[in-house]
Design a protein around this motif. Structure first.
Motif, mmCIF file in Angstrom:
data_model
loop_
_atom_site.group_PDB
_atom_site.id
_atom_site.type_symbol
_atom_site.label_atom_id
_atom_site.label_comp_id
_atom_site.label_asym_id
_atom_site.label_seq_id
_atom_site.Cartn_x
_atom_site.Cartn_y
_atom_site.Cartn_z
ATOM 1 N N GLY A 208 0.769 -1.235 0.000
ATOM 2 C CA GLY A 208 0.000 0.000 0.000
ATOM 3 C C GLY A 208 0.795 1.277 0.000
ATOM 4 O O GLY A 208 0.234 2.344 -0.223
ATOM 5 N N THR A 209 2.123 1.216 0.254
ATOM 6 C CA THR A 209 2.920 2.439 0.300
ATOM 7 C C THR A 209 4.031 2.401 -0.750
ATOM 8 O O THR A 209 4.413 1.337 -1.235
ATOM 9 C CB THR A 209 3.570 2.634 1.679
ATOM 10 O OG1 THR A 209 4.572 1.625 1.876
ATOM 11 C CG2 THR A 209 2.540 2.564 2.801
ATOM 12 N N MET A 210 4.575 3.577 -1.059
ATOM 13 C CA MET A 210 5.676 3.677 -2.011
ATOM 14 C C MET A 210 6.937 3.015 -1.464
ATOM 15 O O MET A 210 7.707 2.410 -2.217
ATOM 16 C CB MET A 210 5.954 5.148 -2.330
ATOM 17 C CG MET A 210 6.968 5.362 -3.433
ATOM 18 S SD MET A 210 6.346 4.755 -5.022
ATOM 19 C CE MET A 210 7.763 5.024 -6.072
ATOM 20 N N ALA A 211 7.145 3.102 -0.149
ATOM 21 C CA ALA A 211 8.329 2.473 0.446
ATOM 22 C C ALA A 211 8.305 0.970 0.216
ATOM 23 O O ALA A 211 9.328 0.361 -0.141
ATOM 24 C CB ALA A 211 8.400 2.780 1.939
ATOM 25 N N SER A 212 7.142 0.341 0.389
ATOM 26 C CA SER A 212 7.023 -1.095 0.138
ATOM 27 C C SER A 212 7.245 -1.417 -1.332
ATOM 28 O O SER A 212 7.853 -2.428 -1.679
ATOM 29 C CB SER A 212 5.640 -1.594 0.574
ATOM 30 O OG SER A 212 5.510 -1.550 1.969
ATOM 31 N N ARG A 213 6.748 -0.544 -2.185
ATOM 32 C CA ARG A 213 6.932 -0.751 -3.623
ATOM 33 C C ARG A 213 8.414 -0.702 -3.994
ATOM 34 O O ARG A 213 8.892 -1.501 -4.806
ATOM 35 C CB ARG A 213 6.155 0.317 -4.383
ATOM 36 C CG ARG A 213 6.153 0.108 -5.884
ATOM 37 C CD ARG A 213 5.260 1.117 -6.554
ATOM 38 N NE ARG A 213 5.464 1.106 -7.998
ATOM 39 C CZ ARG A 213 4.912 1.962 -8.829
ATOM 40 N NH1 ARG A 213 4.114 2.901 -8.386
ATOM 41 N NH2 ARG A 213 5.159 1.903 -10.120
ATOM 42 N N ILE A 214 9.148 0.234 -3.382
ATOM 43 C CA ILE A 214 10.592 0.338 -3.633
ATOM 44 C C ILE A 214 11.310 -0.912 -3.137
ATOM 45 O O ILE A 214 12.163 -1.470 -3.840
ATOM 46 C CB ILE A 214 11.162 1.607 -2.960
ATOM 47 C CG1 ILE A 214 10.714 2.855 -3.729
ATOM 48 C CG2 ILE A 214 12.687 1.556 -2.887
ATOM 49 C CD1 ILE A 214 11.064 4.164 -3.040
ATOM 50 N N VAL A 215 10.961 -1.372 -1.928
ATOM 51 C CA VAL A 215 11.595 -2.572 -1.369
ATOM 52 C C VAL A 215 11.318 -3.776 -2.264
ATOM 53 O O VAL A 215 12.218 -4.583 -2.554
ATOM 54 C CB VAL A 215 11.101 -2.830 0.068
ATOM 55 C CG1 VAL A 215 11.586 -4.188 0.576
ATOM 56 C CG2 VAL A 215 11.581 -1.723 1.005
ATOM 57 N N ALA A 216 10.072 -3.920 -2.724
ATOM 58 C CA ALA A 216 9.717 -5.036 -3.603
ATOM 59 C C ALA A 216 10.493 -4.964 -4.915
ATOM 60 O O ALA A 216 10.937 -5.993 -5.443
ATOM 61 C CB ALA A 216 8.213 -5.032 -3.879
ATOM 62 N N GLU A 217 10.670 -3.759 -5.446
ATOM 63 C CA GLU A 217 11.407 -3.598 -6.705
ATOM 64 C C GLU A 217 12.891 -3.940 -6.528
ATOM 65 O O GLU A 217 13.504 -4.573 -7.389
ATOM 66 C CB GLU A 217 11.237 -2.173 -7.233
ATOM 67 C CG GLU A 217 11.821 -1.945 -8.618
ATOM 68 C CD GLU A 217 11.233 -2.845 -9.684
ATOM 69 O OE1 GLU A 217 11.996 -3.289 -10.575
ATOM 70 O OE2 GLU A 217 10.011 -3.130 -9.620
ATOM 71 N N ILE A 218 13.465 -3.516 -5.399
ATOM 72 C CA ILE A 218 14.862 -3.872 -5.103
ATOM 73 C C ILE A 218 15.000 -5.391 -5.047
ATOM 74 O O ILE A 218 15.939 -5.967 -5.630
ATOM 75 C CB ILE A 218 15.299 -3.228 -3.767
ATOM 76 C CG1 ILE A 218 15.390 -1.705 -3.918
ATOM 77 C CG2 ILE A 218 16.631 -3.800 -3.290
ATOM 78 C CD1 ILE A 218 15.450 -0.966 -2.588
ATOM 79 N N PHE A 219 14.074 -6.033 -4.369
ATOM 80 C CA PHE A 219 14.075 -7.494 -4.251
ATOM 81 C C PHE A 219 14.062 -8.142 -5.638
ATOM 82 O O PHE A 219 14.872 -9.031 -5.942
ATOM 83 C CB PHE A 219 12.866 -7.939 -3.427
ATOM 84 C CG PHE A 219 12.802 -9.408 -3.144
ATOM 85 C CD1 PHE A 219 13.287 -9.921 -1.950
ATOM 86 C CD2 PHE A 219 12.244 -10.297 -4.060
ATOM 87 C CE1 PHE A 219 13.224 -11.283 -1.677
ATOM 88 C CE2 PHE A 219 12.181 -11.650 -3.806
ATOM 89 C CZ PHE A 219 12.674 -12.149 -2.599
#
Length: 563
Positions: A208-219
């Motif tokens: 739900g947040t941009m921070a989670s989206r960034i972490v998922a993309e890094i992964f």
């Protein structure tokens, strides 16, 4: 990668990232059908005040930086529409935990940006810097010369990411296990911070947040580095491999399954698709932005409105056939046509308004698009007309609010409440229904219900305070549930003088067991003895003094999350 740096700043992660709001400053084609507003209406809730003062707050609360120290907080869990058979759960972290995660991302941005830069497979790494059309062209270019494409994705991607696998993917499982107790390592800090966002849970990352989206993309970019020999393209967890020889597809699929398995992820096999050239192309979204382009300027208003009716009806047929974004594209397409002067500004009359409102009633998540649409200065309709139309459909809206409350459909509920709040509707929902909503686990709906109750039922204010007192008795520290509702209640006391007077009158009348004079009763020493969770001093410091200090600073600064 200079253009991506803004996504890794704390201010951006707070202002736009917490509610995943697309920054209007981005140089994107505004007709991009896949540009999205937030699940949470940005015209109702926003983080701008917090973003502007975030640096000052951190200076006043330096312990927020504490290395790898765990400080678990309970997120706001929201049931969000996925399709007619499934719901997905959003986890909106306690804002304290989110800022800690945002600081970590900012402080380690060079490491994370390098990982993202090195992936030649990812289309999602561009975030909002590239349009849907640009990504489509890149994908089509990658298909050139190939007869087949294979598509697959990961099953339950966000909820399946094991937080301990973040260090594994970042530095390798051997190194991660060797240094797992070293809280100074950035990858261990990331693991801890993600856990803190979901009260210590190690399975999944909060959606739900941009921070989670960034972490998922890094992964996923690190996953790409382990599959570098294959010529696929990826958008988040959706893979597309073009090929000519079936052996290539089998080899890729087996390798993908093996690598994902190392991180406890699995393929959603029922979504596997093989397409043959010429490939299927879904251009249905283009319908919304070209429908009115052939209109002649001298056509009568009656004919233009008839065409608008047909446009809306055809859009809903697209939705029925599987284009989930069709309802929001109705508003974006109409706005585009009006801005390009393809249709006149006075085209929206009451029957068309009713038709648009019905889309919102049936698909409440489109409410943000309706609000954006009618904010357009080129559209000749005012808020009074919209309010009158809402009143015209009051019975249906109330029925749906009750249904969404009973089903615990959070997104649909807070979307309808957001519309009623934004358009300042009067006496729309009965007081008992609003009190029932305040009792829910969903803080966003509860905050809006509190506001609607206060705006419409001042003569029943005692019932409101009794309900809130009972709710807050279950949350005695800022780490616990209802943090957002609790915060908005306390900040309303601090910033709304009239509400504060009602609050003080209630406490004096109903909690004055010793029958003291008013000045004696509100003496700080006496208030510490008063048995009511409507008092801010009932919030305990708990195990983490930093989070207590953080929220005290926010309250003292008068920062609100509600417009």
């Amino acid at each position: 990668m200079a253009q991506y740096r803004k996504y890794f700043t704390l201010e951006n992660l707070v202002k736009y990232g917490y509610f995943e709001i697309k920054s209007k400053s981005n140089n994107l084609n505004q007709d991009d059908p896949y540009s999205q507003s937030s699940v949470i209406f940005q015209e109702v809730f926003d983080m701008e005040m917090l973003s502007q003062q975030s640096r000052d707050i951190i200076k006043l609360c330096p312990s927020i930086h504490t290395g790898g120290k765990a400080s678990p907080t309970v997120p706001v869990e929201l049931s969000i529409y996925k399709n007619d058979e499934e719901r997905r759960m959003y986890k909106m972290p306690n804002i304290y935990s989110y800022i800690r995660l945002g600081l970590h991302i900012e402080e380690n941005k060079e490491i994370y940006l390098e990982i993202i830069k090195n992936s030649s497979h990812s289309l999602s790494k561009y975030f909002y810097e590239k349009t849907f059309v640009s990504n489509k062209i890149e994908k089509e270019t990658n298909r050139m010369g190939y007869r087949y494409i294979f598509k697959t994705d990961i099953q339950h991607f966000y909820p399946s990411i094991y937080t301990h696998s973040l260090p594994w993917v970042l530095v390798g499982k051997t190194e991660a296990k060797r240094t797992r107790t070293d809280k100074g390592k950035y990858y261990n800090q990331l693991d801890t911070l993600i856990q803190d966002c979901q009260y210590g849970e190690t399975h999944g990352i909060p959606t739900g947040t941009m921070a989670s989206r960034i972490v998922a993309e890094i992964f996923m970019c690190k996953i790409d580095s382990e599959l570098s020999q294959y010529g696929y393209k990826r958008y988040v967890d959706d893979f597309e491999l073009p090929y000519n020889d079936s052996k290539e597809q089998v080899e890729f699929y087996n390798c993908l399954q093996k690598i994902l398995g190392q991180y406890n992820l699995v393929i959603k096999k029922e979504k596997n698709i093989i397409d043959t050239y010429p490939f299927e192309v879904d251009n249905s979204s283009e319908y919304f932005f070209s429908y009115f382009s052939n209109l002649k300027g001298d056509e009568s208003s009656r004919l233009v409105r008839a065409k608008v009716h047909r446009y809306i009806e055809q859009a809903l047929i697209f939705q029925k056939k599987g284009l989930k974004g069709a309802p929001k594209l109705v508003f974006k397409g109409l706005a585009s046509a009006i801005n390009k002067e393809e249709i006149p500004v006075n085209v929206i009359n009451q029957p068309i308004l009713s038709k648009l409102l019905n889309i919102v009633i049936m698909t409440p998540s489109t409410g943000a698009y309706m609000i954006d649409f009618f904010k357009n200065k080129n559209i000749d309709i005012n808020e009074t007309e919209i309010n009158n139309n809402l009143t015209k459909h009051k019975k249906l809206i109330v029925k749906n609010v009750k249904r969404f409350t009973n089903l615990n459909y959070n997104q649909e509920l807070f979307s309808l409440l957001g519309i009623l709040y934004y358009y300042k509707t009067e006496n729309f929902l009965e007081s008992d229904l609003l009190l029932e909503i305040i009792k829910l686990e969903d803080d966003f709906s509860a905050v809006l219900a509190m506001e609607l109750f206060y705006n419409n039922y001042r003569d029943e204010i005692t019932s409101l305070f009794v309900c809130i007192d009972e709710k807050l008795e279950r949350t005695k520290t800022w780490n616990e549930e209802y943090w957002l509702f609790k915060y908005q209640f306390f900040i309303k006391i601090e910033t709304d003088n009239e509400f504060r007077k009602y609050w003080k009158d209630y406490l004096f009348t109903h909690k004055n067991e010793e029958d003291l004079e008013r000045a004696q009763f509100f003496n700080k020493k006496n208030l510490n003895k008063v048995d009511s969770y409507l008092l801010r001093n009932k919030q305990q410091q708990g195990k983490d003094s930093a989070i207590f200090q953080f929220f005290e600073i926010l309250l003292d600064k008068g920062i609100t999350f509600l417009k």
